[in-house]
Design a protein around this motif. Structure first.
Motif, short mmCIF file in Angstrom:
data_model
loop_
_atom_site.label_atom_id
_atom_site.label_comp_id
_atom_site.label_asym_id
_atom_site.label_seq_id
_atom_site.Cartn_x
_atom_site.Cartn_y
_atom_site.Cartn_z
N THR A 44 39.35 28.93 47.64
CA THR A 44 38.96 28.50 48.98
C THR A 44 37.45 28.56 49.16
O THR A 44 36.72 29.11 48.32
N SER A 45 37.00 28.05 50.28
CA SER A 45 35.57 28.06 50.60
C SER A 45 35.05 29.46 50.88
O SER A 45 33.85 29.66 51.06
N ASP A 46 35.93 30.46 50.90
CA ASP A 46 35.52 31.85 51.10
C ASP A 46 34.88 32.45 49.85
O ASP A 46 34.34 33.56 49.89
N CYS A 47 34.93 31.73 48.73
CA CYS A 47 34.35 32.21 47.48
C CYS A 47 32.89 32.60 47.69
O CYS A 47 32.11 31.85 48.26
N MET A 48 32.54 33.80 47.20
CA MET A 48 31.16 34.28 47.34
C MET A 48 30.44 34.36 46.01
O MET A 48 29.40 34.98 45.88
N ALA A 49 30.99 33.70 45.00
CA ALA A 49 30.36 33.58 43.68
C ALA A 49 30.05 34.91 43.02
O ALA A 49 29.05 35.04 42.32
N CYS A 50 30.92 35.86 43.18
CA CYS A 50 30.69 37.19 42.58
C CYS A 50 31.02 37.21 41.10
O CYS A 50 30.67 38.14 40.40
N GLU A 51 31.76 36.21 40.62
CA GLU A 51 32.16 36.06 39.23
C GLU A 51 33.23 37.04 38.77
O GLU A 51 33.52 37.14 37.57
N ALA A 52 33.86 37.75 39.68
CA ALA A 52 34.92 38.69 39.30
C ALA A 52 36.08 37.96 38.61
O ALA A 52 36.62 38.45 37.62
N CYS A 53 36.44 36.79 39.11
CA CYS A 53 37.55 36.04 38.51
C CYS A 53 37.19 35.56 37.11
O CYS A 53 38.02 35.57 36.21
N VAL A 54 35.95 35.17 36.92
CA VAL A 54 35.49 34.69 35.61
C VAL A 54 35.52 35.84 34.61
O VAL A 54 35.94 35.67 33.46
N GLU A 55 35.10 37.01 35.03
CA GLU A 55 35.11 38.17 34.14
C GLU A 55 36.53 38.61 33.83
O GLU A 55 36.82 39.05 32.72
N THR A 56 37.43 38.49 34.81
CA THR A 56 38.81 38.93 34.64
C THR A 56 39.65 37.94 33.85
O THR A 56 40.49 38.34 33.05
N CYS A 57 39.40 36.64 34.07
CA CYS A 57 40.25 35.61 33.48
C CYS A 57 39.43 34.39 33.09
O CYS A 57 39.56 33.31 33.68
N PRO A 58 38.59 34.50 32.06
CA PRO A 58 37.69 33.41 31.68
C PRO A 58 38.39 32.16 31.15
O PRO A 58 37.79 31.09 31.13
N ASP A 59 39.65 32.28 30.74
CA ASP A 59 40.37 31.10 30.28
C ASP A 59 40.77 30.18 31.43
O ASP A 59 41.10 29.02 31.20
N VAL A 60 40.75 30.71 32.64
CA VAL A 60 41.20 29.95 33.80
C VAL A 60 40.06 29.64 34.78
O VAL A 60 40.03 28.59 35.40
N PHE A 61 39.11 30.57 34.91
CA PHE A 61 38.05 30.42 35.89
C PHE A 61 36.68 30.31 35.23
O PHE A 61 36.43 30.90 34.19
N GLU A 62 35.79 29.55 35.88
CA GLU A 62 34.40 29.46 35.46
C GLU A 62 33.56 29.18 36.70
O GLU A 62 34.08 28.83 37.75
N MET A 63 32.26 29.31 36.56
CA MET A 63 31.36 29.01 37.67
C MET A 63 30.96 27.55 37.60
O MET A 63 30.88 26.97 36.52
N ASN A 64 30.71 26.95 38.75
CA ASN A 64 30.25 25.56 38.76
C ASN A 64 28.84 25.47 38.19
O ASN A 64 28.22 26.49 37.88
N ASP A 65 28.33 24.27 38.04
CA ASP A 65 27.01 24.08 37.42
C ASP A 65 25.88 24.76 38.19
O ASP A 65 24.90 25.18 37.59
N ASP A 66 26.03 24.88 39.51
CA ASP A 66 25.00 25.54 40.33
C ASP A 66 25.15 27.06 40.33
O ASP A 66 24.26 27.77 40.80
#
Length: 59
Positions: free
Chosen positions: A6-28
């Protein structure tokens, strides 16, 4: 069920660290995106539980 961020994402990258096969950060680097919205990996549930903004949902 599909995974959505959702738009509540605060770009903390916790999801990327926890599950990099599913989540990544956008180009910005200011929003997480889901690479595999249909994933059933166990780490998805962990990412949902650890998201401080509660921005990851299943629809």
């Amino acid at each position: 069920m599909a995974i959505e961020i959702t738009s509540d994402c605060m770009a903390c990258e916790a999801c990327v660290e926890t599950c990099p096969d599913v989540f990544e950060m956008n180009d910005d680097g200011d929003l997480a995106i889901c690479k595999d919205p249909e994933s059933e990996l166990d780490c998805v549930e962990e990412a949902i539980d650890t998201c401080p903004a509660e921005a990851i949902i299943r629809t």
